[in-house]
Enzyme design. Structure first.
Site, PDB file in Angstrom:
ATOM      1  N   ASP A 161       0.815  -1.220   0.000  1.00 44.72           N
ATOM      2  CA  ASP A 161       0.000   0.000   0.000  1.00 44.72           C
ATOM      3  C   ASP A 161       0.850   1.271   0.000  1.00 44.72           C
ATOM      4  OD1 ASP A 161       1.022  -0.250   2.482  1.00 44.72           O
ATOM      5  OD2 ASP A 161      -0.857   0.043   3.565  1.00 44.72           O
ATOM      6  N   HIS A 198      23.186   1.518 -18.320  1.00 47.57           N
ATOM      7  CA  HIS A 198      22.153   1.948 -17.381  1.00 47.57           C
ATOM      8  C   HIS A 198      22.395   1.376 -15.986  1.00 47.57           C
ATOM      9  CE1 HIS A 198      19.205   2.902 -20.904  1.00 47.57           C
ATOM     10  NE2 HIS A 198      20.115   3.827 -20.719  1.00 47.57           N
ATOM     11  N   ASP A 227      26.301   9.958 -14.067  1.00 49.36           N
ATOM     12  CA  ASP A 227      25.294  10.510 -14.983  1.00 49.36           C
ATOM     13  C   ASP A 227      24.123  10.903 -14.096  1.00 49.36           C
ATOM     14  OD1 ASP A 227      23.359  11.032 -16.895  1.00 49.36           O
ATOM     15  OD2 ASP A 227      23.862   9.287 -18.139  1.00 49.36           O
ATOM     16  N   ASP A 233      20.578  16.690 -17.616  1.00 52.11           N
ATOM     17  CA  ASP A 233      21.100  15.336 -17.891  1.00 52.11           C
ATOM     18  C   ASP A 233      22.596  15.450 -18.174  1.00 52.11           C
ATOM     19  OD1 ASP A 233      21.556  12.739 -18.648  1.00 52.11           O
ATOM     20  OD2 ASP A 233      20.423  12.850 -20.528  1.00 52.11           O
ATOM     21  N   HIS A 281      26.286   3.837 -27.825  1.00 53.73           N
ATOM     22  CA  HIS A 281      24.936   4.433 -27.737  1.00 53.73           C
ATOM     23  C   HIS A 281      24.852   5.647 -28.656  1.00 53.73           C
ATOM     24  CE1 HIS A 281      26.798   7.516 -25.236  1.00 53.73           C
ATOM     25  NE2 HIS A 281      27.316   6.555 -24.486  1.00 53.73           N
ATOM     26  N   HIS A 332      20.168  13.333 -27.489  1.00 55.45           N
ATOM     27  CA  HIS A 332      18.698  13.255 -27.592  1.00 55.45           C
ATOM     28  C   HIS A 332      18.108  14.585 -27.180  1.00 55.45           C
ATOM     29  CE1 HIS A 332      18.782  12.846 -23.186  1.00 55.45           C
ATOM     30  NE2 HIS A 332      19.796  12.010 -23.366  1.00 55.45           N
ATOM     31  N   HIS A 365      14.547  12.023 -21.885  1.00 60.23           N
ATOM     32  CA  HIS A 365      14.565  11.711 -23.320  1.00 60.23           C
ATOM     33  C   HIS A 365      13.288  12.345 -23.855  1.00 60.23           C
ATOM     34  CE1 HIS A 365      17.158   7.964 -22.268  1.00 60.23           C
ATOM     35  NE2 HIS A 365      17.860   9.070 -22.296  1.00 60.23           N
ATOM     36  N   GLU A 382      26.553  13.559 -25.883  1.00 60.29           N
ATOM     37  CA  GLU A 382      27.146  12.649 -24.906  1.00 60.29           C
ATOM     38  C   GLU A 382      27.979  11.539 -25.532  1.00 60.29           C
ATOM     39  OE1 GLU A 382      24.089  10.180 -22.942  1.00 60.29           O
ATOM     40  OE2 GLU A 382      22.617  11.508 -23.864  1.00 60.29           O
ATOM     41  N   TYR A 432      33.798   2.904 -24.341  1.00 63.70           N
ATOM     42  CA  TYR A 432      33.590   1.849 -23.347  1.00 63.70           C
ATOM     43  C   TYR A 432      34.485   0.656 -23.670  1.00 63.70           C
ATOM     44  CZ  TYR A 432      29.682   4.957 -22.660  1.00 63.70           C
ATOM     45  OH  TYR A 432      28.936   6.093 -22.445  1.00 63.70           O
ATOM     46  N   ARG A 434      32.088   8.650 -20.383  1.00 61.70           N
ATOM     47  CA  ARG A 434      31.081   9.432 -21.117  1.00 61.70           C
ATOM     48  C   ARG A 434      31.144  10.859 -20.582  1.00 61.70           C
ATOM     49  NH1 ARG A 434      27.212   6.382 -20.394  1.00 61.70           N
ATOM     50  NH2 ARG A 434      25.921   7.217 -18.730  1.00 61.70           N
ATOM     51  N   GLU A 484      28.788  14.350 -20.951  1.00 53.37           N
ATOM     52  CA  GLU A 484      27.469  14.735 -21.485  1.00 53.37           C
ATOM     53  C   GLU A 484      27.115  16.170 -21.104  1.00 53.37           C
ATOM     54  OE1 GLU A 484      24.170  12.447 -19.872  1.00 53.37           O
ATOM     55  OE2 GLU A 484      22.934  12.978 -21.600  1.00 53.37           O
TER      56      GLU A 484
HETATM   57  N1  GLY Z   1      20.783   9.668 -18.435  1.00 51.86           N
HETATM   58  C1  GLY Z   1      20.311   9.048 -19.594  1.00 51.86           C
HETATM   59  C2  GLY Z   1      20.973   9.559 -20.786  1.00 51.86           C
HETATM   60  O1  GLY Z   1      22.047  10.106 -20.694  1.00 51.86           O
HETATM   61  O2  GLY Z   1      20.453   9.510 -21.855  1.00 51.86           O
HETATM   62 MN    MN Z   2      21.421  11.755 -22.002  1.00 48.46          MN
HETATM   63 MN    MN Z   3      22.703  11.132 -19.021  1.00 48.75          MN
END
Ligand code: GLY
Ligand code: MN
Ligand code: MN
Length: 440
Positions: free
Chosen positions: A39, A242, A259, A270, A349, A353, A360, A386, A390, A408, A410
């Site tokens: 609950d 992720h 991130d 982000d 990746h 975006h 996103h 970004e 890797y 990465r 970003e």
């Molecule tokens: N944090 C998700 C991305 O960088 O797209």
């Molecule tokens: Mn991102």
């Molecule tokens: Mn990100």
């Protein structure tokens, strides 16, 4: 707390009205509470398109935009005031305050919706709603059935259904000056959080302890929630895109990839930064880091109205490929490797975006029906850039010195008339700046 005002949300509604045909009605549904276990519920997160049009943050509400004879009306259905419920679950805005403080033309309780909406629908031609919302779709079909059942009393039901998502998504893609200012602030707070993480990181701590430093800084400055699950990934964990377990220890001589972005009044930042846990990059880390940083800088330098993600991808691909060949990680003819996008083996990746109310964010990435043509940037778009590299620990095809490194970087970018504005530019990123900050 910084927020858009009633007139911003009214403007959003006006812009949507202007896209609707005359004699039509649009329905937008609020989110519902989501059960975490038994609950208890997750923190409430409003449906972002509903929020964009209303600024209203209660669950289960419904917005009706009615356009008849070229006159428009914004009507909200929401939970009624209820002392017993409110003492347990929190205050409700109620109908009176909703019209005063949110600027709706009329406000009703949820239990009035079926009768009233069926009356509105009589004589209209079109109904707009998000086709991917199953519950809302069911509601629309039920309402239409209710209207049709009275056909012998001379009632006429709309016969055209229009997907509202592409229209509202395209609208959300181009941000107003006030939305951009809010995103500037979300970035400002998130930059403070990344700096705090760099300063608090020490060998032997757990990743979640650094996550906690990030959340602490978000909250201190008014960003009550992260915009998405924070990634704090030490060493080889950075090679899991992720990774959100955040429960490993931080090891000497490893990098830490963070991130993390705060959500401010619904709008997301982000940001990713990667830095050495002990404050000093090793030589192999420095080399790969500088390559990712160069790719990011070259890409951002090219952002202006008229460019598109295909052009930016080509810049990143060329920069990373040349660098990887120089380092002996890739071998062969550079032009051929670029053509075949071989660097995707280590840059697994997308380059970026759209960013906005959703991390996103909504909006199409392509321009024509065949989806072949890339969408050109226009002022008011906000996007992330970004690039990453890797090199998993278990990849025996690469030299041992690179293994276990995941990087990465970003940034969040606004497209402007002249070019672009980097909302993330004050977040340390050069090797010298990061080492200097961590030495303090
Ligand atoms: N944090 C998700 C991305 O960088 O797209
Ligand atoms: Mn991102
Ligand atoms: Mn990100």
């Amino acid at each position: 707390m910084a927020s858009l005002s009633m007139s911003d949300f009214k403007n959003h509604r006006e812009r949507f009205f202007s896209q609707m045909s005359d004699n039509s009605l649009a329905l937008f549904s609020a989110a519902s509470e989501v059960t975490r276990s038994n609950d208890t519920e997750f923190n409430f997160c409003q449906n972002k398109s509903f929020y964009y049009l209303t600024g209203f943050n209660e669950p289960d509400a419904l917005l009706v935009l009615l356009k008849r004879d070229n006159k428009t009306q914004a009507i909200l259905f929401s939970l009624p005031k209820d002392k017993d419920q409110e003492v347990w679950h929190g205050r409700r805005v109620g109908q009176e305050k909703a019209s005063q403080e949110y600027g709706f033309d009329q406000c009703f309780t949820l239990d009035e919706q079926n009768d009233l909406i069926s009356q509105y629908l009589n004589g209209l031609t079109q109904v707009y709603f998000a086709f991917d919302d199953k519950l809302l779709t069911q509601k629309v079909f039920d309402l239409l059935a209710q209207v049709r059942s009275a056909v012998r009393q001379g009632v006429k039901a709309p016969s055209q259904l229009v997907d509202a998502s592409p229209l509202i998504n395209e609208q959300r893609l181009i941000k107003s000056a006030n939305e951009i200012e809010l995103m500037r602030q979300a970035n400002y707070i998130s930059i403070l959080a990344h700096k705090r993480a760099m300063q608090q990181t020490q060998v032997g701590l757990f990743e979640y302890q650094i996550e906690n430093e990030i959340l602490h800084e978000f909250t201190r400055h008014g960003a009550r929630h992260p915009a998405y699950a924070t990634i704090v990934a030490g060493g080889d964990n950075a090679n899991i895109l992720h990774y959100t377990n955040n429960d490993d220890r931080l090891n000497n001589n490893d990098l830490l990839l963070i991130d993390a972005g705060g959500e401010l009044s619904g709008y997301a930042a982000d940001i990713t930064r990667t830095f050495p846990i002990n404050g000093k990059f090793t030589e192999p880390q420095k080399i790969l880091y500088q390559l990712v940083l160069d790719a990011k800088s070259q890409v951002i330098a090219a952002i202006k109205p008229g460019t598109c993600f295909i052009t930016l991808n080509a810049i990143a691909n060329e920069c990373l490929t040349k660098g990887l060949v120089e380092l002996g990680i890739l071998s062969g003819n550079i032009a051929e490797l670029v053509e075949e996008k071989v660097c995707k083996r280590y840059f697994i990746h997308g380059l970026g975006h759209w960013l906005g109310l959703d991390v996103h964010d909504v909006g199409d990435y392509h321009m024509n029906e065949s989806r072949q043509q890339c969408r050109e940037f226009t002022p008011g778009m906000v996007l992330t850039i970004e690039p990453g590299l890797y090199m998993p620990l278990d990849d025996n095809t690469i030299d041992a010195k690179w293994r276990g490194i995941g990087i990465r970087i970003e940034d969040n970018i606004v497209v402007t008339q002249q070019g672009c504005e980097n909302l993330t530019q004050d977040c340390p990123e050069t090797i010298a700046d990061i080492e200097a900050l961590m030495a303090n």
